[in-house]
Design a protein around this motif. Structure first.
Motif, PDB file in Angstrom:
ATOM      1  N   VAL A  99      34.342 -17.263   5.848  1.00 61.90           N
ATOM      2  CA  VAL A  99      34.703 -16.037   6.494  1.00 61.90           C
ATOM      3  C   VAL A  99      33.277 -15.980   7.334  1.00 61.90           C
ATOM      4  CG1 VAL A  99      34.280 -13.439   6.260  1.00 61.90           C
ATOM      5  CG2 VAL A  99      35.726 -14.771   4.796  1.00 61.90           C
ATOM      6  N   ALA A 100      33.496 -15.790   8.595  1.00 55.94           N
ATOM      7  CA  ALA A 100      32.389 -15.627   9.713  1.00 55.94           C
ATOM      8  C   ALA A 100      31.623 -14.316  10.044  1.00 55.94           C
ATOM      9  CB  ALA A 100      33.141 -16.015  11.085  1.00 55.94           C
ATOM     10  N   VAL A 101      30.423 -14.602   9.922  1.00 58.72           N
ATOM     11  CA  VAL A 101      29.772 -13.300  10.736  1.00 58.72           C
ATOM     12  C   VAL A 101      28.983 -13.525  11.843  1.00 58.72           C
ATOM     13  CG1 VAL A 101      27.761 -11.938  10.124  1.00 58.72           C
ATOM     14  CG2 VAL A 101      28.733 -12.649   8.190  1.00 58.72           C
ATOM     15  N   HIS A 102      29.564 -12.731  12.872  1.00 58.12           N
ATOM     16  CA  HIS A 102      29.255 -12.924  14.526  1.00 58.12           C
ATOM     17  C   HIS A 102      29.609 -14.479  14.628  1.00 58.12           C
ATOM     18  CE1 HIS A 102      27.306  -9.248  14.511  1.00 58.12           C
ATOM     19  NE2 HIS A 102      26.466  -9.433  13.621  1.00 58.12           N
ATOM     20  N   GLY A 103      30.790 -14.958  14.332  1.00 57.62           N
ATOM     21  CA  GLY A 103      31.247 -16.176  14.510  1.00 57.62           C
ATOM     22  C   GLY A 103      30.678 -17.514  13.819  1.00 57.62           C
ATOM     23  N   LEU A 122      30.450  -7.601   4.152  1.00 57.60           N
ATOM     24  CA  LEU A 122      30.616  -8.245   5.334  1.00 57.60           C
ATOM     25  C   LEU A 122      30.049  -7.242   6.647  1.00 57.60           C
ATOM     26  CD1 LEU A 122      31.540 -10.510   7.022  1.00 57.60           C
ATOM     27  CD2 LEU A 122      33.762  -9.480   7.087  1.00 57.60           C
ATOM     28  N   ARG A 123      30.187  -5.894   6.648  1.00 56.82           N
ATOM     29  CA  ARG A 123      29.896  -5.117   7.622  1.00 56.82           C
ATOM     30  C   ARG A 123      28.317  -5.030   7.527  1.00 56.82           C
ATOM     31  NH1 ARG A 123      34.557  -5.465   8.493  1.00 56.82           N
ATOM     32  NH2 ARG A 123      33.656  -7.312   9.748  1.00 56.82           N
ATOM     33  N   ILE A 124      27.702  -4.814   6.482  1.00 55.95           N
ATOM     34  CA  ILE A 124      26.329  -4.775   6.316  1.00 55.95           C
ATOM     35  C   ILE A 124      25.644  -6.172   6.784  1.00 55.95           C
ATOM     36  CG2 ILE A 124      24.309  -4.610   4.524  1.00 55.95           C
ATOM     37  CD1 ILE A 124      26.187  -2.847   2.907  1.00 55.95           C
ATOM     38  N   ALA A 125      26.270  -7.057   6.422  1.00 55.54           N
ATOM     39  CA  ALA A 125      25.672  -8.700   6.934  1.00 55.54           C
ATOM     40  C   ALA A 125      25.715  -8.688   8.440  1.00 55.54           C
ATOM     41  CB  ALA A 125      26.366  -9.581   6.288  1.00 55.54           C
ATOM     42  N   GLU A 126      26.950  -8.204   9.099  1.00 53.23           N
ATOM     43  CA  GLU A 126      26.806  -8.327  10.555  1.00 53.23           C
ATOM     44  C   GLU A 126      25.901  -7.316  11.083  1.00 53.23           C
ATOM     45  OE1 GLU A 126      31.565  -8.661  11.183  1.00 53.23           O
ATOM     46  OE2 GLU A 126      30.834  -6.856  10.962  1.00 53.23           O
TER      47      GLU A 126
END
Length: 270
Positions: A30-34, A242-246
């Motif tokens: 799963v990607a965070v900012h690509g 995931l939203r927090i990590a982004e």
């Protein structure tokens, strides 16, 4: 301190709490900012001098093998497959990688943690042989936590902690970041033998936090804590995570050239 050349990454789990992102790929991709979580870990391991990485795969294993191949940058990649990933815990995945663990000093990572490079560098400070990265446990976190002794070593693991456990007057809690440096001596004399013992006894649903808690309490393992209070990291288990990590990594994550790999993975999974 000895330069560590090997690492083990646990990436076999279902990632069910992160659906629908994990319907088509494992959580570690799963990607965070690509940038996939796993790619971030591999690049950071390469940056601290690691040469060989063993990845324990299970759910959607082909996707990880396709994305990373047998060589990722300057890293040689070996895969160990769990065929029972849907009914075992992370300690069992670690047991499957025991041959790699017996080869010497090793970094151990969980495949769902996004972190900046300095978190690994912190594991190499000081003279402790076994070191885990920790950060203060806050009201947004849940799960296992640790209490530190005055000498900086872990005194106690506490499972299933929540914001309610941060009461005034209680010992300060720290969240383990699932980034650990382990000595070859203790891997051979304590950790792998205890893994053999618990798996042989049928305790295949245990998690690594439970493993280390018992090793500290019953087998004299000394595990120091490297405090990473000011570093960027996050364990990604759910959509909210995931939203927090982004948000945390909006300006701090290194971009790579992996977008094409992700696109092909997603297309092939449809």
């Amino acid at each position: 301190m000895t330069q560590i050349k090997k690492a083990v990454i646990l990436a076999a789990g279902l990632g069910s709490r992160l659906r629908p992102h994990t319907d088509l790929m494992p959580k570690s991709l799963v990607a965070v900012h690509g940038t996939p979580i796993l790619f971030n870990a591999l690049r950071n391991l390469e940056a601290v001098g690691v040469e060989d990485v063993t990845i324990v795969v299970g759910y959607r294993k082909d996707a990880i093998q396709y994305a990373c191949g047998l060589r990722f940058g300057n890293l040689d990649i070996t895969y160990v497959e769990s065929s029972v990933f849907d009914r075992t815990g992370s300690a069992y995945s670690l047991w499957l990688a025991r041959e790699a663990l017996l080869q010497g000093d090793t970094y151990l990572l969980e495949g769902d943690v996004l972190f900046e490079l300095d978190a690994l560098r912190c594991l190499n400070l000081g003279d402790a042989q076994n070191v885990t990265a920790v950060a203060p446990f806050d009201s947004m976190m849940e799960g296992s936590a640790v209490v530190l002794a005055d000498n900086g070593y872990i005194a106690e693991f506490r499972m299933k902690q929540t914001a309610a456990d941060l009461a005034s007057g209680s010992p300060q809690l720290f969240k383990t970041m699932n980034l650990i440096r382990l000595s070859g001596t203790d891997l051979r004399s304590k950790i792998v033998p205890y893994l053999d013992e618990i798996v042989g006894a049928g305790a295949v649903k245990s998690y690594t936090e439970e493993l280390f808690a018992r090793l500290i309490e019953r087998h004299g393992l000394r595990l120091a804590a490297a405090r990473c209070d000011d570093l960027k990291w996050y364990e990604i288990d759910s959509e909210a995570d995931l939203r927090i990590a982004e948000s945390i990594f909006a300006d701090r994550i290194e971009r790579g050239a992996e977008g094409g790999v992700l696109a092909r993975l997603q297309e092939g999974a449809r």
